[in-house]
Design a protein around this motif. Structure first.
Motif: not given
Length: 267
Positions: A213-220
């Motif tokens: 899981x990753x933060x929305x601001x780090x999504x690619x």
């Protein structure tokens, strides 16, 4: 002077004189009681006692043996009788709820409505399957055969999006995991990542567990978008996603929607 005695006295006197015993005189003997006679006496005694025992309750019940003058007889009970009800019992109120049993017509209508709902659901499912099958056949007839272009490069987010883009508007939604039949939401992601040698199991929860899981601001682009309602798609960047949405629709490239979180698959 001799006195004349009454004849009865003479007989009594004569009988009072004991008889002389001699060789030619036999004195009568009393017979010993036999067993048969003793049984007869016992039976007669028992019968008399039984008759007396049965006669006493009958005599008392008939009024002849009334030992208590205060007990009422049948004649005294034949008159009018009264019954007094306590005030607390008379004040009790009878209440009923508002429930009414359904009529035969109402039960029949309910059964017909339920059957109609089931039939409508089954018809909708058959129509969706037919539409998906027709769309797949139409795509094959137009191009002769659906040809899947292999990945143009090694695994990367951009390569994932580019490979998935070729199924948009072509492959219908269904329960499959192949462009030759249909794509479920998890079937699309399994097929796309499988083209790069990355195995993802079926079901949304299993695929989400394969990544980080990753933060929305780090999504690619190329990250998975997981919806808690049980849906999954591929993030395409710029607030859009590629997914296989629902029955009667095809793979779409559309804006993101609803509540979701990002998961990154590390090769």
């Amino acid at each position: 002077m001799e006195l004349a005695l009454p004849q009865a006295a003479v007989v009594a006197k004569a009988s009072a004189v004991p008889e002389k015993r001699g060789p030619g005189i036999r004195v009568p003997r009393f017979k010993k009681p036999t067993k048969k006679g003793a049984v007869s006496v016992v039976v007669m005694t028992f019968a008399a006692a039984l008759v007396a025992t049965m006669a006493l309750p009958a005599y008392a019940f008939g009024g002849g043996g009334n030992f208590d003058n205060g007990v009422a007889t049948d004649a005294s009970l034949s008159g009018a009788q009264t019954l007094e009800v306590p005030d607390a019992s008379a004040a009790l109120a009878i209440s009923r709820d508002n429930y009414k049993a359904p009529t035969t017509e109402e039960l029949a209508a309910a059964r017909e409505a339920a059957a109609a709902a089931v039939a409508a659901t089954e018809a909708a499912n058959r129509a969706a399957d037919a539409a998906a099958s027709t769309a797949a056949k139409g795509a094959t007839a137009t191009s002769g055969a659906f040809t899947v272009n292999p990945p143009s490069g090694s695994y990367s987010g951009a390569a994932i999006v580019a490979f998935a883009e070729q199924f948009v508007g072509v492959v219908p939604y269904g329960s499959g995991a192949s462009p030759d039949t249909s794509f479920g939401c998890d079937g699309l992601t399994q097929y796309v990542f499988g083209a790069f040698g990355i195995y993802l199991p079926r079901t949304v929860s299993n695929q989400a567990a394969m990544g980080i899981p990753i933060a929305p601001e780090d999504a690619q682009a190329g990250d998975l978008m997981v919806y808690p309602i049980g849906h999954i798609g591929i993030y395409a960047g710029d607030g859009t996603m590629i997914d296989s949405p629902d029955w009667g629709r095809y793979v779409e490239h559309r804006p993101v929607w609803g509540s979701y979180y990002f998961v990154r698959i590390v090769a």
